[in-house]
Design a protein around this motif. Structure first.
Motif: not given
Ligand code: PA5
Length: 425
Positions: A79-82, A131-134, A136, A139, A193-194, A275, A279, A407
């Protein structure tokens, strides 16, 4: 080479306004180039086109080839930047491989997930979970459901079809991937992410779609150059111009920026851009609201508002100079539809004239109109465009006086959602 054209907007600003803001833009540029601004620990994207990990890049290509060989479909969960960057590039440049790349985990809709599940029936497929945070939810929960389906279909071999893009060293997804032995790629620590489309986050799905990622990176690298051939402007100088002009208009009450393209396949790139700027800048009670439109389609709906409505919109056109497809408008003997004046012309000629006409019509009525000219839709030009916009978002954010790399506002809904869902912390 991409060009920023401010000619239509300049008449709506004064020399003094541009001169006054310039020291702030230069200070913002210095924060980006010297790493002295707030959030500078997330400046990894800045040198990435030059310093990216060549070994991982080679692994991305090998893995993409493997996925192309064994999968009809790759499901990208993020989701988002991912996911926004890879989806944007694939939609714009097209999928040139036999593996379809689809996106999931960017909402919590059962209707959408059901469509995805049905699409996978009877086909060979793999997952790239990102997922960077793992942690979210969107996802994570989608991955749980799709992984279950993958196991039902492939049994023990399912693990060989899961590719995880995670934080370098921590997080739930990182730990799970390590434990299960999934092929793993990393989101560098210093890339948010973005700003991550030119890392494995974007590159693996893009490579699976058959887009030339060497060219994409080469285009981004050319945008890092501080000096360029005579007659061309370095991306950083254009980014400063763009940051200056949009902040000048913001201060004059133009609080919305519409990115308008005449190519429907640009729609997802506009989502990525929204985004990136939304953001990066929308915080501390500040920022321009980024919006997007596809013309000429939206000229028959929201075009009315832009032409005649409240003067709060900056319009930034994406002008793609050369269409990769030529369709000639045929002559017709009886000319019953009266269109013979167009006979023999390409449809793209009409699209180009529609762009020029719209820029004129809107700017004549007081809309600040900017144009970004993209010579052609190629991986190289798009790599350049991506890097240019990342640079512009960072410089514009610092000019505005915010940290363009955090963000904090994204967390608020999550807190309520987890509470309402009964998660115990
Ligand atoms: O730009 C960002 O940091 C966010 O949009 C993230 O990419 C988004 O919330 C997804 O986060 P994550 O990769 O930790 O699941």
């Amino acid at each position: 080479m991409i060009k920023l054209n401010t000619q239509h907007a300049k008449s709506l600003t004064t020399e003094a306004e541009m001169t006054n803001i310039w020291p702030r833009v230069e200070a913002a540029r210095d924060k980006v180039t010297h790493g002295t601004g707030e959030g500078s620990e997330f400046l990894g994207w800045r040198d990435l086109p030059k310093t990216y990990d060549r070994d991982e890049f080679a692994r991305i290509k090998t893995t993409a080839a493997e996925i192309q060989k064994n999968s009809d479909v790759l499901v990208v969960i993020g989701i988002g930047g991912s996911y926004l960057g890879s989806r944007a590039v694939i939609e714009l440049l097209g999928n040139n491989s036999s593996t379809e790349v689809i996106f999931s985990g960017n909402n919590l809709s059962s209707i959408e997930l059901d469509k995805t599940l049905k699409k996978l029936d009877g086909r060979d497929w793999s997952i790239n979970v990102i997922s960077k945070s793992g942690t979210t939810l969107e996802p994570a929960v989608t991955f749980r459901i799709l992984r279950q389906k993958l196991i039902e279909q492939y049994g023990e071999k399912a693990d060989g079809r899961i590719y995880a893009t995670t934080d370098v060293a921590k997080g739930t997804l990182h730990d799970l991937a390590t434990e299960q032995g999934w092929t793993r790629f990393v989101v560098p620590d210093d890339v948010g992410g973005r700003y991550s489309v030119l890392t494995a986050v974007g590159l693996l799905p893009i490579a699976v779609a058959g887009v030339n990622i060497d060219e994409l990176m080469a285009g981004a690298e050319s945008a890092t150059a501080e000096t360029t051939a005579a007659g061309t402007v370095p991306a950083i100088d254009m980014a400063m111009q763009y940051a200056a002009i949009r902040n000048v208009f913001l201060e004059k009450g133009f609080t919305v920026e519409v990115l308008a393209s005449f190519e429907p396949s640009f729609a997802q790139m506009a989502e990525w851009w929204k985004q990136l700027f939304g953001e990066s800048e929308g915080k501390d009670g500040k920022g321009i609201l980024p919006d997007s439109m596809i013309f000429t389609t939206d000229l028959h709906s929201l075009g009315q508002y832009i032409q005649d409505g409240r003067r709060q919109i900056i319009e930034t056109f994406i002008n793609i100079a050369k269409s990769p497809v030529e369709i000639t408008i045929p002559a017709n003997d009886d000319n019953g539809d009266g269109l013979n004046y167009l006979a023999g012309q390409d449809l793209s000629f009409a699209n180009q004239k529609a762009y020029e006409a719209t820029a004129l019509a809107h700017s004549e009525d007081g809309v600040p109109v900017l144009s970004i000219d993209i010579p052609a839709i190629t991986p190289r030009e798009i790599g350049y465009f991506i890097y240019f916009m990342e640079l512009a978002a960072a410089i514009s954010g610092y000019t505005l006086g915010v940290n363009p790399f955090d963000q904090p506002g994204v967390e608020a809904y999550k807190k309520h959602m987890f509470r309402l869902l009964g998660r115990e912390d």
